[in-house]
Design a protein around this motif. Structure first.
Motif: not given
Length: 479
Positions: A380-387
């Motif tokens: 659920r971590n948007a920053a994880f997927w962006a990175e």
């Protein structure tokens, strides 16, 4: 490690020892010879040191007594029609092998030391028939006493013995299970027997895992899902009274002992052991529930063997199973066993070193490789997927998304959350790297997501709809 004999076996052997055998009548009937009877009497119902002296002074004679020689029948051949005599001889030989290791080594040197014994394992299909049971004890004493790893033992006799013992471990009678498991333990004295044991794992290892799952309160259907669900549920603090699934403490300990012995082959079989049986997760759950220090010691030592030799693959799974936190809690207990304390320290150090360098990406990879998804922070971590979305798609030529596709192919009847999480992840990948949609479609992920829109589980339907919505959005925008 010496253990008391299983109660059922000990009682059976004791009853047979006390039976009166009309030896003189057996000689007159031609059941055995005077020479055979003389050797039997020299070691039967005498003190251990007298018995030992008699056999060591006539090793070849006793070898011939039990396995025969060219032109000379063994006592088992001579007396094959007298079941009472055969049973008595088997118990006597088992006692002699336990007391005098030199006898086992002398018998093994015979050209075909097992030819009179192996047929007796098939004497009856009744698991309580004494002759196969007593024969297995003789064979185990013979192999373990000599520690033989020759082809005659490992390639010919051992597979037959393992198959027979597996019939005991699969039996619903705990007494017979106990016999089978303890005899397994006696046979795992070296690399060659352990490798053969693993080679026959559908018969040998699988029933033992089923016993351990029962002790952990986990069914064998969808055991992986049940174990992962237990990681997020409220775990019991320990067994009280009887163990889960009706598994007694003695049987649990003996099964754990066998698995500990097998774990010395962890460098070769550790990954397969975990892939096929979720061993790290199962052992973490058992460690959480361990009722005694002696079971805790075997659990910790086995985990240490597995993780030391398979750090890249099994340490991520151990972290997902929350083993570091469990070890931290166990640290507050005052264990008396110095070996247990040492192993726990080594295991904590190994995990601490790994977690210091672990990234969120590593955590996600470990979860995918475990084959079971849960709502851990990355999903659920948007920053994880962006990175990391592009890295996930490209990693090892797409191995991670293939793994995700494999997970989604399963129905997950006992844990529909896995499918919801997988849909979430596919949607995130599409959202971050829309130009890679073709890669995902070729793996069947779009088709599978459309199928999951018809799932009964509301969360699965919602996540599949979200994932497909992102897919369609980029499809329209590209037109």
């Amino acid at each position: 490690m010496l253990l008391d004999p299983p109660t059922y076996l000990g009682s059976l052997q004791s009853n047979i020892r006390q039976r009166p055998i009309p030896w003189d009548g057996a000689v007159r009937a031609g059941t055995l010879t005077e020479e055979q009877l003389a050797r039997i009497r020299a070691v039967d119902k005498v003190k251990r040191d007298v018995r030992k002296q008699a056999i060591e002074a006539d090793l070849n004679g006793y070898r011939i007594l039990f396995v025969g020689a060219e032109g000379q029948k063994s006592v088992l051949e001579s007396a094959h029609k007298r079941q009472d005599v055969v049973q008595y001889i088997l118990v006597l030989l088992s006692d002699l092998l336990a007391d005098i290791p030199a006898l086992a080594k002398a018998i093994i040197q015979t050209g075909d030391p097992y030819r009179h014994f192996l047929p007796l394992l098939a004497h009856s299909s009744n698991p309580e028939n004494p002759i196969p049971l007593l024969t297995s004890t003789v064979l185990v004493g013979l192999m373990a006493g000599s520690r033989d790893e020759s082809p005659a033992t490992v390639d010919k006799a051992l597979p037959v013995v393992f198959s027979y013992l597996s019939s005991l471990t699969k039996n619903s009678d705990a007494g017979l299970q106990d016999i089978g498991v303890q005899e397994y333990s006696s046979l795992l004295y070296g690399r060659a027997p352990r490798r053969q044991f693993w080679k026959q794992r559908s018969d040998t290892v699988t029933p033992l895992i089923e016993i351990l799952r029962a002790a952990a309160g986990v069914g064998n259907n969808d055991a992986s899902a049940s174990l992962w669900s237990g990681m997020t549920g409220t775990a019991r603090s320990g067994f009280e009274g009887s163990l889960g699934g009706g598994v007694g403490l003695q049987l649990l300990y003996r099964v754990l002992l066998v698995m500990w012995q097998l774990s010395f082959e962890a460098a070769d079989i550790g990954d397969d052991l975990n892939d096929e049986y979720d061993i790290v997760l199962l052992y973490t759950q058992l460690l959480r529930l361990s009722p005694k220090e002696k079971t805790t010691r075997l659990l910790v030592s086995t985990l240490l063997n597995l993780l030391v030799h398979n750090q890249n693959t099994l340490l991520p799974t151990a972290v997902l199973a929350r083993l570091p936190g469990l070890l931290q809690n166990l640290q507050t207990r005052q264990f008396a066993d110095p070996d247990l304390r040492e192993d726990m320290d080594r295991l904590r150090e190994l995990l601490d070193e790994y977690t210091k360098t672990k990234t969120t990406f590593d955590e996600y990879v470990g979860e995918l490789n475990s084959g079971h998804l849960r709502w851990s922070p990355p999903h659920r971590n948007a920053a994880f997927w962006a990175e990391n979305a592009r890295r996930i798609l490209d990693h090892d030529n797409g191995a991670l998304v293939r793994r995700l596709a494999d997970i989604m192919k399963k129905p997950w009847d006992s844990d529909k959350a896995v499918l919801a999480i997988a849909c979430n992840d596919v949607g995130c990948l599409v959202g971050e790297v829309p130009e890679k949609r073709g890669q995902l479609e070729r793996l069947g992920l779009k088709t599978r997501i459309m199928e999951l829109m018809g799932e009964a589980d509301e969360n699965v339907r919602w996540e599949s709809l979200r994932a497909l919505g992102g897919w369609l959005q980029y499809s329209f925008e590209s037109k």
